[in-house]
Design a protein around this motif. Structure first.
Motif, PDB file in Angstrom:
ATOM      1  N   LEU A 121      -1.999  -3.768   0.450  1.00  0.00           N
ATOM      2  CA  LEU A 121      -1.884  -2.578  -0.397  1.00  0.00           C
ATOM      3  C   LEU A 121      -3.181  -2.504  -1.189  1.00  0.00           C
ATOM      4  N   THR A 122      -3.904  -1.405  -1.055  1.00  0.00           N
ATOM      5  CA  THR A 122      -5.194  -1.314  -1.745  1.00  0.00           C
ATOM      6  C   THR A 122      -5.132  -0.293  -2.882  1.00  0.00           C
ATOM      7  N   SER A 178       2.760   4.242  -1.751  1.00  0.00           N
ATOM      8  CA  SER A 178       1.454   4.209  -1.085  1.00  0.00           C
ATOM      9  C   SER A 178       1.498   4.856   0.304  1.00  0.00           C
ATOM     10  N   ASP A 179       2.622   5.475   0.655  1.00  0.00           N
ATOM     11  CA  ASP A 179       2.788   6.122   1.961  1.00  0.00           C
ATOM     12  C   ASP A 179       1.601   7.057   2.237  1.00  0.00           C
ATOM     13  N   PRO A 180       0.879   6.859   3.371  1.00  0.00           N
ATOM     14  CA  PRO A 180      -0.312   7.686   3.631  1.00  0.00           C
ATOM     15  C   PRO A 180      -0.021   9.183   3.776  1.00  0.00           C
ATOM     16  N   GLN A 183       2.942  -1.177   9.438  1.00  0.00           N
ATOM     17  CA  GLN A 183       2.033  -1.527   8.333  1.00  0.00           C
ATOM     18  C   GLN A 183       2.825  -1.831   7.057  1.00  0.00           C
ATOM     19  N   GLU A 184       3.818  -0.975   6.783  1.00  0.00           N
ATOM     20  CA  GLU A 184       4.651  -1.169   5.594  1.00  0.00           C
ATOM     21  C   GLU A 184       5.377  -2.513   5.674  1.00  0.00           C
ATOM     22  N   GLU A 185       5.904  -2.784   6.877  1.00  0.00           N
ATOM     23  CA  GLU A 185       6.644  -4.046   7.054  1.00  0.00           C
ATOM     24  C   GLU A 185       5.723  -5.249   6.929  1.00  0.00           C
ATOM     25  N   ARG A 221      -3.141   2.088   1.862  1.00  0.00           N
ATOM     26  CA  ARG A 221      -2.839   0.893   2.653  1.00  0.00           C
ATOM     27  C   ARG A 221      -3.992   0.594   3.586  1.00  0.00           C
ATOM     28  N   GLU A 222      -4.228  -0.667   3.801  1.00  0.00           N
ATOM     29  CA  GLU A 222      -5.291  -1.085   4.712  1.00  0.00           C
ATOM     30  C   GLU A 222      -4.806  -2.335   5.419  1.00  0.00           C
TER      31      GLU A 222
END
Lengths: 105, 541
Positions: free
Chosen positions: B526-527, B440-442, A89-91, B521-522
């Motif tokens: 980036l939300t 933004s790391d969950p 997701q980050e990538e 994150r979605e």
């Protein structure tokens, strides 16, 4: 890669639903997933899928069932899939941004 | 009269202050009053004690005087013993040596770390805070050491031996007040220095062998559940998991307890054929619980307390803090709690604090109205009136997540309104969105995902009428985007209206507006959930 992670998760959820006694039938599926993981570069994932397949097959032929070993492998693999998803997701966000900025910044 | 030598010395040294310390002033006065009525007294001396008998009372006076006994049913140091001591003291004749104030050897030698353990983490950190702030208890020293702890509302009299000390809480053992009083006295006498004061440890002593056994059982139980398969499982699994959770609770493993209860809830949803049940979520919960049990079992002594967790969040002294109220948001969740969360910026440390005014919406089966705004710390108004105001908190308490306590021990002084730019430096505002990705790391907490962003551009997106979400695409100067999302609700409708007016240029702004909110994150985006939007950050409009 996302589809492969989905397949891995589905296989593990199916094993949780049916139990280890039917695991020998699922062993082939885990082995295939392991091969696929290794092919696309998920080395740890591939090794774990392979180990789960081997442990399930061994369980069928053993009198003393080593369930803790299979559970440990399974739980590790679940954590691995989650971490992979987060990383992907980050990538994906970074790649999307690169496609907007042209990757120059 | 043949009195043992040691007892003779103890009697000679015991003055009124000492006797009041053993009992209290009232009992001492009663004992003195009864002294006049003591007739036909019989004295029976022995090697270690003297029995004094009058009327139907018989007292055995021994050294140390606090261990003397009486035939009356009183469990405390009674007036009879006081009378008997005073009676004997009057008949000592020439004292073996003049009464001198004791040197309190046993009190001096009492280990500070033992006292710190009795005090516990929160009381010890409160003591450290008072020490640093220059707040001291009142104490005087004579035959007894009198320590007044005004914050606890108790008076402690320390005597030698320590077990004969008395406290206003009437505890016969070494209570927290006696321990605190003794620690203060040791600090006062320079027996220990503030640097030698034991550090507050969050970890209560854990029985590691028992814990490892429980963790092993949890792993074996979960493994057998997996081996059996969900298809053949019975609803009794939930009870098994609840029993395991109770075991963890008793053993002091709150993290594992919570994890097992959540897992039990997931199995419950499965057997209740809940539409919200997902086997992948159950698998994730199962895996998390198993790995937590495994990690706890294999943990070293130092790692154990961290993995075990805390039953109740400990609020520790955060000292005096200068805070700026930046925003608030309405909290309403399906877990039955609702209220408001206020977000503060520490103007000195430049970190976030939050005050959560959250209450259960149902109590004892009845719906209850949750007050929308809070007014903690003796404030003259509710917190919502202090938006964009700075305040000074004296004696603030916060937990490890930066949530402030509403404790009455903390007081707030309003410093007045201030432009956000004066409270928060410009570099705290993110203008390059690349820096937001890691934040933004969950796995990060909400506090760690708070962000201030200034967008170079905004693009209105079509309203999602199916999910009822208003979306605004915020762009930085490089073209990277953050998707601001506001789900429609009664409380949020005014926010959506305001954002629509902002994008249409109907709201006057000084520069590009600054958004304050929570990152997440979605999918590949980036939300951002907005808490506040500042159109006049510098305060020039």
């Amino acid at each position: 890669m996302k589809e492969l992670l989905d397949d891995m998760e589905r296989a593990m959820a199916d094993l949780m639903l049916s139990g280890y006694a039917t695991g020998a039938e699922l062993a082939g599926r885990f082995r295939n997933l392991g091969t696929e993981c290794s092919r696309i570069g998920l080395k740890n994932g591939g090794a774990w899928m392979e180990e789960i397949a081997r442990a399930l097959e061994q369980r069928t032929h053993s009198v003393r069932k080593e369930d803790l070993v299979i559970t440990e492998l399974l739980c590790r693999a679940v954590g691995y899939v989650r971490l992979c998803r987060e990383k992907i997701q980050e990538e994906e966000i970074a790649v999307r941004w690169d496609s907007i900025t042209g990757g120059s910044l | 009269m043949d009195i043992p030598e040691k007892l003779k010395q103890a009697l000679a040294a015991a003055d009124e202050a000492y006797l009041a310390g053993l009992s209290n002033k009232g009992t001492l006065n009663r004992g003195k009053k009864d002294l006049d009525g003591m007739t036909d007294v019989t004295v029976i001396p022995s090697d270690t004690e003297i029995q004094v008998q009058w009327g139907d009372v018989r007292c055995a006076i021994r050294e140390p005087l606090g261990s003397s006994g009486c035939s009356c049913p009183s469990t405390a140091f009674c007036r009879h013993r006081v009378s008997a001591i005073l009676w004997l003291k009057a008949r000592l004749g020439d004292s073996p040596e003049p009464a001198r104030s004791p040197d309190f050897q046993s009190l001096r030698a009492y280990p500070a770390d033992k006292l710190a353990r009795i005090l516990g983490t929160s009381k010890l950190s409160a003591l450290r805070f008072r020490l640093e702030s220059g707040i001291r208890p009142e104490m005087d020293q004579g035959a007894v050491i009198r320590v007044e702890l005004p914050w606890a509302g108790v008076n402690v009299r320390l005597l030698e031996p320590l077990e004969h000390s008395t406290c206003a809480c009437h505890s016969t053992g070494l209570c927290v007040h006696k321990a605190e009083a003794l620690l203060w006295w040791q600090l006062h006498e320079n027996i220990i220095t503030p640097e030698q004061l034991p550090l507050p440890s969050a970890a209560p002593t854990l029985d590691t062998e028992q814990l490892r056994g429980i963790c092993r059982s949890v792993q074996e139980t979960l493994s057998s559940l997996m081996a059996w398969g969900l298809g053949r499982a019975s609803p009794e699994i939930c009870q098994t998991l609840e029993r395991m959770a109770s075991l963890c609770h008793t053993a002091g493993l709150p993290n594992l307890e919570r994890s097992l209860r959540r897992l039990s809830g997931e199995y419950d949803a499965c057997f209740a054929r809940s539409a919200g049940f997902r086997d992948t979520v159950l698998l994730e919960r199962l895996s998390h619980t198993y790995r937590l049990a495994q990690a706890t079992e294999q943990a070293t002594e130092e790692q154990l307390s961290g993995l075990a967790g805390e039953f109740r969040e400990e609020y520790r002294n955060a000292g005096n803090r200068k805070l700026y109220l930046l925003g608030s948001r309405i909290y309403s969740e399906k877990n039955g709690y609702a209220g408001t969360i206020y977000y503060f910026r520490d103007m000195e440390q430049q970190c976030w604090y939050a005050f959560r005014h959250i209450r259960p919406t149902f109590y004892e089966g009845r719906a209850q109205k949750v007050p929308k705004h809070a007014s903690p710390w003796g404030l003259p108004c509710t917190l919502d009136k202090l938006w964009k105001n700075s305040m000074e908190l004296t004696g603030a308490k916060a937990n490890r997540h930066g949530n402030l306590s509403a404790t009455s021990e903390c007081s707030a002084a309003i410093l007045g309104p201030m432009a956000p730019a004066a409270a928060i430096p410009e570099e705290e505002i993110c203008m390059d969105f690349r820096a937001l990705l890691g934040r933004s790391d969950p796995s990060r907490s909400e506090r760690q995902r708070l962000a201030l962003i200034r967008a170079a551009g905004m693009e209105v997106q079509p309203y999602d009428s199916i999910r009822q979400i208003y979306t605004l695409r915020l762009l930085d100067s490089f073209g990277r985007d953050v998707w601001l999302k506001v789900p429609y609700s009664k409380d949020n409708s005014s926010v959506i209206d305001w954002l629509e007016r902002l994008t249409e240029g109907q709201v006057p702004t000084d520069r590009a507006p600054v958004f304050f909110g929570i990152l997440s994150r979605e999918s590949d985006r980036l939300t951002f959930s907005p808490i506040e939007c500042f159109t006049d950050w510098e305060g020039q409009l």
